[in-house]
Enzyme design. Structure first.
Site, short mmCIF file in Angstrom:
data_model
loop_
_atom_site.label_atom_id
_atom_site.label_comp_id
_atom_site.label_asym_id
_atom_site.label_seq_id
_atom_site.Cartn_x
_atom_site.Cartn_y
_atom_site.Cartn_z
N PRO A 124 0.84 -1.55 0.09
CA PRO A 124 -0.02 0.41 0.06
C PRO A 124 0.83 1.34 -0.37
CG PRO A 124 -0.64 -1.63 1.97
CD PRO A 124 0.56 -2.16 0.96
N GLU A 125 0.49 2.35 -0.67
CA GLU A 125 0.90 3.35 -0.79
C GLU A 125 0.33 4.28 -1.07
OE1 GLU A 125 3.58 4.12 -3.94
OE2 GLU A 125 4.85 1.85 -4.48
N HIS B 78 -3.35 -14.81 9.65
CA HIS B 78 -2.85 -13.62 9.99
C HIS B 78 -3.61 -12.09 10.14
CE1 HIS B 78 0.77 -15.72 8.19
NE2 HIS B 78 -0.06 -15.95 7.49
N ARG C 192 3.85 -10.13 7.14
CA ARG C 192 4.33 -9.61 7.21
C ARG C 192 4.87 -9.09 8.14
NH1 ARG C 192 6.42 -8.70 0.76
NH2 ARG C 192 6.29 -11.25 0.67
#
Length: 280
Positions: free
Chosen positions: A2-3, A96, A115
């Site tokens: 995500p940017e 997750h 992550r």
DNA sequence: AGACAAGCCTGTACGC
DNA sequence: TGCGTACAGGCTTGTC
């Protein structure tokens, strides 16, 4: 990954669907998800609070609460927010899932992050405009009216680095990551390795125009979803801007403009994709 | 099996 | 000396 365009897409959806909702219960299971305070402190600060609005600075989301604090979220590389509507029997947790906010309409806001680079925190340390102190070192957000060609020109004028490093530096301009840095360079006709000191006025204008047009178009397309750390919006849908990528992820393929093979190299320790003909 | 991708922070080294 | 920059390492895990 995500940017800015992906985070803005999530922000808009959250703003439409979560503002005015009260957090009934907060549960944190991820060990690394809350780092700046204890999970109990975060949950205690959230429970009973109502979300006033959802804002963004660069890649950070922050949500002012009704007691003057704010929830801050950074998705980093693989973080994702899911808004799961109330449903009898509930819905299975994705692998997750590290934190869940149970809202007063029965919906759940879930933080999923394979992550585990992403993080949540609650802060009361806010500037007068409401910006959390922790985000004050971030540079100008290119989607605000604080950004224009003159501002970019001043920032570029004081930099002595490559255009790629400049665009990635969150202290100057906040929100651009590796993907959009490459797309912006292509749109501007500038090589990622170009030194900022060598840019002509017309090239600075081109970068400014490219920056705005690429980010606007990517927001319109609800971001980019690529094969690796697949970005998803609040409802689990992917973006479509990847269909418009000119260079990122297209190494070895022909340039959409001139047919030259797109090159991938390393700049500032990061992969950089460019057309050696269209960019100089 | 091992390299690699990503964003951001930290520490250290460098040049002007 | 001090500032800005460069670079490496750490964190993580799915994918190639």
């Amino acid at each position: 990954m995500p940017e800015l365009p992906e985070v803005e897409t999530v922000r808009r959806d959250l703003d439409a669907r979560v503002v005015g909702r009260r957090v009934v219960t907060a549960v944190v299971t991820g060990k690394r998800t809350v780092r700046r305070q204890t999970a109990a402190e975060l949950c205690g600060a959230l429970e009973g609070r109502t979300v006033s609005e959802v804002r963004r600075r660069g890649k950070y989301l922050f949500a002012p609460l009704d007691d003057g604090a704010a929830l801050v979220v950074h998705l980093r590389m693989s973080g994702q927010l899911q808004l799961v509507p109330a449903r009898p029997g509930g819905r299975a947790m994705a692998p997750h899932t590290h934190a869940v906010l149970y809202l007063d309409d029965g919906s759940e806001l879930r933080f999923v992050d394979p992550r585990t680079f992403g993080e949540l925190f609650v802060t009361r340390d806010l500037r007068p405009g409401g910006l959390p102190e922790a985000l004050c070192s971030l540079g100008v957000d290119p989607l605000t009216d604080e950004f224009d060609a003159a501002v970019l020109g001043r920032l570029l004028g004081s930099a002595r680095t490559t255009v790629k490093s400049f665009l990635l530096d969150q202290r100057r301009i906040a929100g651009i990551g590796n993907l959009y840095a490459d797309e912006i360079c292509f749109r501007a006709g500038i090589l990622p390795v170009r030194r900022t000191e060598t840019l002509q006025a017309r090239e600075i204008r081109a970068i400014s125009e490219a920056l705005t047009s690429v980010l606007d178009a990517a927001v319109q397309a609800r971001g980019s979803t690529l094969g690796d750390a697949r970005y998803r919006d609040l409802a689990g849908n992917h973006g479509s801007y990847q269909e418009h990528h000119c260079v990122y992820g297209r190494a070895g393929e022909p340039c959409r403009c001139c047919g030259t093979t797109i090159i991938r190299s390393r700049v500032a320790g990061r992969s950089a994709h460019y057309c050696p003909t269209c960019q100089s």
